[in-house]
Design a protein around this motif. Structure first.
Motif, PDB file in Angstrom:
ATOM      1  N   ARG A 176      50.019  50.484  47.108  1.00  0.00           N
ATOM      2  CA  ARG A 176      49.363  51.136  48.233  1.00  0.00           C
ATOM      3  C   ARG A 176      48.016  50.506  48.571  1.00  0.00           C
ATOM      4  NH1 ARG A 176      50.451  57.526  46.695  1.00  0.00           N
ATOM      5  NH2 ARG A 176      52.669  57.297  46.230  1.00  0.00           N
ATOM      6  N   LEU A 177      47.397  49.861  47.584  1.00  0.00           N
ATOM      7  CA  LEU A 177      46.076  49.289  47.803  1.00  0.00           C
ATOM      8  C   LEU A 177      46.115  48.136  48.795  1.00  0.00           C
ATOM      9  CD1 LEU A 177      43.065  49.258  46.876  1.00  0.00           C
ATOM     10  CD2 LEU A 177      43.763  47.586  45.157  1.00  0.00           C
ATOM     11  N   VAL A 196      32.510  44.231  42.613  1.00  0.00           N
ATOM     12  CA  VAL A 196      33.499  44.276  43.678  1.00  0.00           C
ATOM     13  C   VAL A 196      32.806  44.623  44.989  1.00  0.00           C
ATOM     14  CG1 VAL A 196      34.133  46.723  43.362  1.00  0.00           C
ATOM     15  CG2 VAL A 196      35.798  45.110  44.318  1.00  0.00           C
ATOM     16  N   TRP A 197      33.235  43.941  46.058  1.00  0.00           N
ATOM     17  CA  TRP A 197      32.721  44.206  47.409  1.00  0.00           C
ATOM     18  C   TRP A 197      33.893  44.598  48.297  1.00  0.00           C
ATOM     19  CZ3 TRP A 197      31.418  40.074  44.367  1.00  0.00           C
ATOM     20  CH2 TRP A 197      30.056  39.866  44.086  1.00  0.00           C
ATOM     21  N   THR A 198      33.701  45.563  49.171  1.00  0.00           N
ATOM     22  CA  THR A 198      34.790  46.005  50.044  1.00  0.00           C
ATOM     23  C   THR A 198      34.292  46.310  51.446  1.00  0.00           C
ATOM     24  OG1 THR A 198      34.515  48.353  49.467  1.00  0.00           O
ATOM     25  CG2 THR A 198      36.018  47.066  48.106  1.00  0.00           C
ATOM     26  N   ASP A 199      35.206  46.121  52.396  1.00  0.00           N
ATOM     27  CA  ASP A 199      35.022  46.688  53.734  1.00  0.00           C
ATOM     28  C   ASP A 199      36.385  47.197  54.187  1.00  0.00           C
ATOM     29  OD1 ASP A 199      36.472  44.496  54.646  1.00  0.00           O
ATOM     30  OD2 ASP A 199      34.816  43.609  55.764  1.00  0.00           O
ATOM     31  N   ALA A 200      36.551  47.437  55.457  1.00  0.00           N
ATOM     32  CA  ALA A 200      37.804  48.023  55.944  1.00  0.00           C
ATOM     33  C   ALA A 200      38.974  47.043  55.893  1.00  0.00           C
ATOM     34  CB  ALA A 200      37.615  48.523  57.376  1.00  0.00           C
ATOM     35  N   HIS A 201      38.699  45.749  55.765  1.00  0.00           N
ATOM     36  CA  HIS A 201      39.753  44.752  55.904  1.00  0.00           C
ATOM     37  C   HIS A 201      40.011  43.929  54.647  1.00  0.00           C
ATOM     38  CE1 HIS A 201      39.575  45.675  60.144  1.00  0.00           C
ATOM     39  NE2 HIS A 201      38.282  45.418  60.141  1.00  0.00           N
ATOM     40  N   ALA A 202      39.075  43.916  53.729  1.00  0.00           N
ATOM     41  CA  ALA A 202      39.227  43.040  52.566  1.00  0.00           C
ATOM     42  C   ALA A 202      38.461  43.579  51.363  1.00  0.00           C
ATOM     43  CB  ALA A 202      38.752  41.629  52.904  1.00  0.00           C
ATOM     44  N   THR A 203      38.853  43.076  50.202  1.00  0.00           N
ATOM     45  CA  THR A 203      38.175  43.384  48.945  1.00  0.00           C
ATOM     46  C   THR A 203      38.023  42.081  48.175  1.00  0.00           C
ATOM     47  OG1 THR A 203      39.105  45.617  48.798  1.00  0.00           O
ATOM     48  CG2 THR A 203      38.351  44.617  46.743  1.00  0.00           C
ATOM     49  N   ARG A 338      44.760  57.711  43.345  1.00  0.00           N
ATOM     50  CA  ARG A 338      43.543  58.353  43.867  1.00  0.00           C
ATOM     51  C   ARG A 338      42.506  57.328  44.300  1.00  0.00           C
ATOM     52  NH1 ARG A 338      42.399  63.418  39.673  1.00  0.00           N
ATOM     53  NH2 ARG A 338      44.348  64.548  40.095  1.00  0.00           N
ATOM     54  N   MET A 339      42.342  56.262  43.484  1.00  0.00           N
ATOM     55  CA  MET A 339      41.357  55.241  43.838  1.00  0.00           C
ATOM     56  C   MET A 339      41.816  54.454  45.050  1.00  0.00           C
ATOM     57  SD  MET A 339      38.367  54.555  42.909  1.00  0.00           S
ATOM     58  CE  MET A 339      37.071  53.310  42.852  1.00  0.00           C
ATOM     59  N   ALA A 340      43.115  54.215  45.168  1.00  0.00           N
ATOM     60  CA  ALA A 340      43.631  53.529  46.353  1.00  0.00           C
ATOM     61  C   ALA A 340      43.361  54.362  47.608  1.00  0.00           C
ATOM     62  CB  ALA A 340      45.120  53.263  46.199  1.00  0.00           C
ATOM     63  N   ARG A 344      40.516  53.732  51.090  1.00  0.00           N
ATOM     64  CA  ARG A 344      40.807  53.793  52.520  1.00  0.00           C
ATOM     65  C   ARG A 344      39.854  54.722  53.273  1.00  0.00           C
ATOM     66  NH1 ARG A 344      46.066  53.782  50.281  1.00  0.00           N
ATOM     67  NH2 ARG A 344      46.286  56.038  50.525  1.00  0.00           N
ATOM     68  N   LEU A 345      38.817  55.188  52.591  1.00  0.00           N
ATOM     69  CA  LEU A 345      37.821  56.008  53.279  1.00  0.00           C
ATOM     70  C   LEU A 345      37.171  55.202  54.401  1.00  0.00           C
ATOM     71  CD1 LEU A 345      35.944  57.664  50.273  1.00  0.00           C
ATOM     72  CD2 LEU A 345      37.292  58.876  52.014  1.00  0.00           C
ATOM     73  N   PRO A 346      36.828  55.838  55.515  1.00  0.00           N
ATOM     74  CA  PRO A 346      36.106  55.112  56.568  1.00  0.00           C
ATOM     75  C   PRO A 346      34.851  54.451  56.019  1.00  0.00           C
ATOM     76  CG  PRO A 346      36.805  57.272  57.344  1.00  0.00           C
ATOM     77  CD  PRO A 346      37.100  57.233  55.863  1.00  0.00           C
ATOM     78  N   VAL A 347      34.595  53.228  56.454  1.00  0.00           N
ATOM     79  CA  VAL A 347      33.462  52.467  55.934  1.00  0.00           C
ATOM     80  C   VAL A 347      32.154  53.230  56.099  1.00  0.00           C
ATOM     81  CG1 VAL A 347      32.099  50.365  56.242  1.00  0.00           C
ATOM     82  CG2 VAL A 347      34.596  50.247  56.292  1.00  0.00           C
ATOM     83  N   ALA A 348      32.001  53.952  57.205  1.00  0.00           N
ATOM     84  CA  ALA A 348      30.755  54.682  57.458  1.00  0.00           C
ATOM     85  C   ALA A 348      30.508  55.790  56.442  1.00  0.00           C
ATOM     86  CB  ALA A 348      30.780  55.271  58.870  1.00  0.00           C
ATOM     87  N   LEU A 349      31.595  56.317  55.841  1.00  0.00           N
ATOM     88  CA  LEU A 349      31.448  57.416  54.887  1.00  0.00           C
ATOM     89  C   LEU A 349      31.223  56.946  53.454  1.00  0.00           C
ATOM     90  CD1 LEU A 349      34.204  59.925  56.093  1.00  0.00           C
ATOM     91  CD2 LEU A 349      31.733  60.029  56.505  1.00  0.00           C
ATOM     92  N   ARG A 350      31.557  55.714  53.153  1.00  0.00           N
ATOM     93  CA  ARG A 350      31.505  55.243  51.778  1.00  0.00           C
ATOM     94  C   ARG A 350      30.122  55.324  51.146  1.00  0.00           C
ATOM     95  NH1 ARG A 350      35.651  50.008  51.989  1.00  0.00           N
ATOM     96  NH2 ARG A 350      37.369  51.143  53.002  1.00  0.00           N
ATOM     97  N   PRO A 351      29.054  54.962  51.846  1.00  0.00           N
ATOM     98  CA  PRO A 351      27.723  55.058  51.218  1.00  0.00           C
ATOM     99  C   PRO A 351      27.353  56.487  50.829  1.00  0.00           C
ATOM    100  CG  PRO A 351      27.640  53.647  53.155  1.00  0.00           C
ATOM    101  CD  PRO A 351      28.975  54.325  53.178  1.00  0.00           C
TER     102      PRO A 351
END
Length: 379
Positions: A176-177, A196-203, A338-340, A344-351
């Motif tokens: 699912r990740l 680890v670095w992430t955004d909406a499109h890549a990790t 759960r971590m996967a 997928r949380l919206p990038v704006a909410l992650r911080p």
């Protein structure tokens, strides 16, 4: 004429070699059949969490593993803009004795195989037929050889031949990740911790290893990504920090540095059937969210070897093995899901959410895994 053995192991990966080692130390001489002539991933590295280090100690390699790689004392989870979302002090969490470690796969494989008789692993042997039941299994190979054993253990990975020939269902499914990822080694661009670095499109993940190198992992998480198409990987990571871009660019400069890794999972209702038992990724491959593939495989080996060595009647070994391992494996699968989902949380909410969700998920995942697996022979 058939060769006769007590235990046949299909697959000389980490779980297969761990089982061979565990059995040999207890007076059982298995035969391992491996279709590949060498491990194509030996030059890459692997992250070993604390329960993997504990498993190696149970296999008699607790001191030896400390001579390889580099301890992973801290985890950092960051945004693609390099903002720190949360961090984990892994050395404090696990303790000095089982601090996680990043080592080369080849070194780990050599350690597991150390002191095994040379004839234990037979390479270039591809299984194409399995018959019989517990106590009287027959395995045939493409080359026409025939082997008989009391039990057959499938430790032959995500695309297990034993699972395909002996079990009625259980094809691997995309994780699912992400559907695909790539692994590589590169010069360390200045990374001091598991990061680890992430955004909406890549990790992207970088872990320091010995000799000023990092082990890297990159995944396109926002869409399906063809195996051979690396043309837009640089584009996906274009806004990631310089350390990430430099490492990926170095790996893309030459043929063979970037290794494609499909992310697939295996979830089965049964791991044993009529004298065949599955361990490691053949039984329960999971996405590498918590780096539990090697750890669970070695734990499987410890539990199964203890059962085989503690009794003369192996009739119920498969059922007992599943009973002892099922809850722990399902816990890892649940926490992976759960971590996967959190990824997928919206990038704006992650911080705002990850500083709370991240450490909680880490503790919830690894707290139960700090308890060593039961070794039936010594319990």
């Amino acid at each position: 004429m058939s060769e006769i053995h007590d235990v046949l192991i299909a697959g000389a990966g980490i779980s297969g070699l761990a089982l061979a080692r565990a059995l040999y130390r207890r007076g059982i001489n298995p035969l391992v059949l491996e279709q590949r002539m060498n491990d194509r991933d030996a030059g890459l590295a692997i992250n070993l969490p604390g329960n993997a280090i504990a498993a190696l100690a149970q296999l008699g390699l607790g001191d030896a593993i400390g001579s390889y790689g580099r301890p992973v004392e801290r985890r950092e989870y960051r945004s693609a803009k390099d903002d720190l979302l949360f961090a984990v002090d892994e050395k404090h969490f696990w303790g000095d004795a089982i601090t996680p470690r990043c080592v080369r796969r080849g070194d780990l494989m050599d350690l597991l195989a150390a002191h095994l008789p040379a004839a234990t692993v037979r390479r270039g042997v591809k299984i194409d037929g399995v018959e019989g039941k517990m106590g009287d299994m027959t395995v045939r190979t493409e080359g026409g050889a025939e082997f008989r054993a009391k039990i057959l253990v499938g430790s032959d990975g995500v695309h297990s031949t034993v699972r395909r020939l002996r079990f009625e269902a259980g094809s691997p499914a995309s994780a699912r990740l992400a559907s695909a990822s790539w692994r590589f080694m590169a010069p360390n661009p200045g990374v001091g911790a598991w990061t680890v670095w992430t955004d909406a499109h890549a990790t992207a993940l970088l872990i320091p290893v010995e000799h000023d190198e990092v082990y890297g992992w990159a995944a396109a998480t926002g869409k399906q990504h063809p195996r051979g198409d690396l043309s837009d990987l640089r584009h996906l990571l274009g806004r990631f920090p310089a350390q990430v871009r430099a490492s990926v660019d170095w790996a893309l400069l030459a043929e063979g540095r970037m290794h494609y890794s499909p992310l697939e999972e295996v979830r089965l209702a049964r791991w044993s059937r009529d004298g065949a038992i599955l361990i490691g990724d053949a039984a329960h491959a999971t996405a590498p969210v918590w780096a539990q593939g090697a750890a669970l495989g070695m734990e499987d080996a410890i539990v199964l070897s203890g059962l085989l060595a503690s009794r003369t009647d192996w009739k119920n070994v498969g059922e007992d093995y599943e009973r002892l391992r099922r809850n722990r494996v399902e816990h890892v699968q649940t926490m992976t899901d759960r971590m996967a989902k959190a990824a997928r949380l919206p990038v704006a909410l992650r911080p705002f959410l990850m500083p709370f969700l991240g450490p909680r998920s880490y503790r919830a995942t690894f707290d139960p895994l700090k308890i060593p697996v039961v070794d039936t022979l010594t319990a």
